[in-house]
Design a protein around this motif. Sequence first.
Motif, PDB file in Angstrom:
ATOM      1  N   LYS A  43      -9.963  14.504 -16.266  1.00 20.54           N
ATOM      2  CA  LYS A  43     -10.744  13.317 -16.612  1.00 20.54           C
ATOM      3  C   LYS A  43     -10.298  12.761 -17.965  1.00 20.54           C
ATOM      4  N   ASP A  44     -10.250  11.433 -18.050  1.00 25.29           N
ATOM      5  CA  ASP A  44      -9.926  10.719 -19.285  1.00 25.29           C
ATOM      6  C   ASP A  44      -8.555  11.097 -19.841  1.00 25.29           C
ATOM      7  N   VAL A  45      -7.588  11.221 -18.964  1.00 25.05           N
ATOM      8  CA  VAL A  45      -6.223  11.532 -19.386  1.00 25.05           C
ATOM      9  C   VAL A  45      -5.249  10.854 -18.429  1.00 25.05           C
ATOM     10  N   TRP A  46      -4.092  10.445 -18.976  1.00 28.79           N
ATOM     11  CA  TRP A  46      -3.052   9.790 -18.164  1.00 28.79           C
ATOM     12  C   TRP A  46      -2.080  10.837 -17.644  1.00 28.79           C
ATOM     13  N   VAL A  47      -1.956  10.896 -16.320  1.00 29.35           N
ATOM     14  CA  VAL A  47      -1.077  11.884 -15.690  1.00 29.35           C
ATOM     15  C   VAL A  47      -0.413  11.243 -14.474  1.00 29.35           C
ATOM     16  N   GLY A  48       0.829  11.619 -14.229  1.00 27.67           N
ATOM     17  CA  GLY A  48       1.526  11.129 -13.050  1.00 27.67           C
ATOM     18  C   GLY A  48       1.023  11.799 -11.788  1.00 27.67           C
ATOM     19  N   VAL A  49       0.531  10.983 -10.852  1.00 21.32           N
ATOM     20  CA  VAL A  49       0.017  11.472  -9.569  1.00 21.32           C
ATOM     21  C   VAL A  49       0.382  10.470  -8.472  1.00 21.32           C
ATOM     22  N   PRO A  50       0.367  10.888  -7.214  1.00 21.61           N
ATOM     23  CA  PRO A  50       0.607   9.926  -6.139  1.00 21.61           C
ATOM     24  C   PRO A  50      -0.576   8.969  -6.037  1.00 21.61           C
ATOM     25  N   CYS A  51      -0.298   7.675  -5.995  1.00 23.99           N
ATOM     26  CA  CYS A  51      -1.385   6.712  -5.845  1.00 23.99           C
ATOM     27  C   CYS A  51      -0.945   5.571  -4.934  1.00 23.99           C
ATOM     28  N   LYS A  86       0.827  -1.217   0.000  1.00 23.97           N
ATOM     29  CA  LYS A  86       0.000   0.000   0.000  1.00 23.97           C
ATOM     30  C   LYS A  86       0.862   1.268   0.000  1.00 23.97           C
ATOM     31  N   LYS A  87       2.001   1.221  -0.684  1.00 19.87           N
ATOM     32  CA  LYS A  87       2.851   2.410  -0.758  1.00 19.87           C
ATOM     33  C   LYS A  87       2.173   3.502  -1.580  1.00 19.87           C
ATOM     34  N   ILE A  88       2.403   4.748  -1.184  1.00 20.18           N
ATOM     35  CA  ILE A  88       1.974   5.890  -1.993  1.00 20.18           C
ATOM     36  C   ILE A  88       3.136   6.239  -2.923  1.00 20.18           C
ATOM     37  N   LEU A  89       2.942   5.970  -4.215  1.00 24.79           N
ATOM     38  CA  LEU A  89       4.005   6.164  -5.197  1.00 24.79           C
ATOM     39  C   LEU A  89       3.492   6.988  -6.378  1.00 24.79           C
ATOM     40  N   PRO A  90       4.334   7.837  -6.952  1.00 26.30           N
ATOM     41  CA  PRO A  90       3.895   8.625  -8.106  1.00 26.30           C
ATOM     42  C   PRO A  90       3.916   7.770  -9.375  1.00 26.30           C
ATOM     43  N   CYS A  91       2.753   7.552  -9.970  1.00 24.34           N
ATOM     44  CA  CYS A  91       2.622   6.717 -11.162  1.00 24.34           C
ATOM     45  C   CYS A  91       1.669   7.382 -12.145  1.00 24.34           C
ATOM     46  N   SER A  92       1.762   6.986 -13.405  1.00 28.45           N
ATOM     47  CA  SER A  92       0.832   7.487 -14.409  1.00 28.45           C
ATOM     48  C   SER A  92      -0.478   6.717 -14.292  1.00 28.45           C
ATOM     49  N   VAL A  93      -1.563   7.466 -14.103  1.00 29.21           N
ATOM     50  CA  VAL A  93      -2.874   6.889 -13.821  1.00 29.21           C
ATOM     51  C   VAL A  93      -3.912   7.528 -14.740  1.00 29.21           C
TER      52      VAL A  93
END
Length: 313
Positions: free
Chosen positions: A262-270, A246-253
């Motif tokens: 909305k409806d776009v891929w962007v790097g955010v903490p998840c 359950k790490k909080i890691l910056p990934c493209s989501v």
Amino acid sequence: MKKPKITVIGAGNVGSTTAMRLAESGLGDVVLVDVVEGMPQGKALDLYQAAPVVHHDSILVGTNDYGPTEGSDIVVMTAGLARKPGMSRDDLQDANAKIVAECMSRVAKTSRDAIVIMVTNPLDVMCEVARRVTGFPRERVIGMAGILDTARMRAFIAMEMGVSTESVFAIVLGGHGDSMVPLPRYTTVSGVPLPELLPKEKIDAIVQRTAQGGGEIVKLLKTGSAYYAPAAGVWEMVDSIVRDRKKILPCSVYLQGEFGLKDVWVGVPCKLGASGMEGVFELKLTQEELALLHKSAADVKNQMNKLPADFGV
């Protein structure tokens, strides 16, 4: 207990280094796939022969077809062309979209429940190709970008300050490229915000070097691109998923309203866990930071709009 099966598509520098890190850390058995006959088989055998020395029991298999990948828990996509002199970003995108679409169509048939980690560039757009071709939910298609960008920023800060990289924490949002959005305000050294430790001009220089981190390595190598750090970024993602950390890691989501996008891929903490992407961690951004994030997202969306309606697979 059955070990996880992890498929790495692409046996080049990024793929083979990723396979090595995953196997040596005992995260699961690894299948290395590539179209070049003999290469994945040879590299897998070489890596497996290192097991008695580095003390792991992961099985490594090399293959040119997707039969041995059936039932994979995680698929790491590294295959694709590197950008060559005279090749535009659009040329690279068109070429790699075809490669990713073909590979992901095979994954959709052999590993319907897999979590896909995308590494192929242009990364954010290739995540969209994978999502469309597989039909997987957004929780099971994730791009490895922010971890790499963040690692570069942390390394440059540690270099500048002469401190351990382990003392530095950073956050980088946005698309994987020149429009990425490093956040110095959320970057700390042993808990102290970076703006309290370095003057603005030095921070700006670090931010600029981070954005151009991949290009700097390409210029130095002359005939290749980064692979040690990207492989490490994949390892951290797989580790968090396989071990349900359950790490909080910056990934493209694939955002669906988070940060007003909305409806776009962007790097955010998840949050990454056993189910894949288990939620987006929404930071409180200033108007300026949010505007930069939206601009970065617009750049990605513009490239996504250039994708064909049908990939022919």
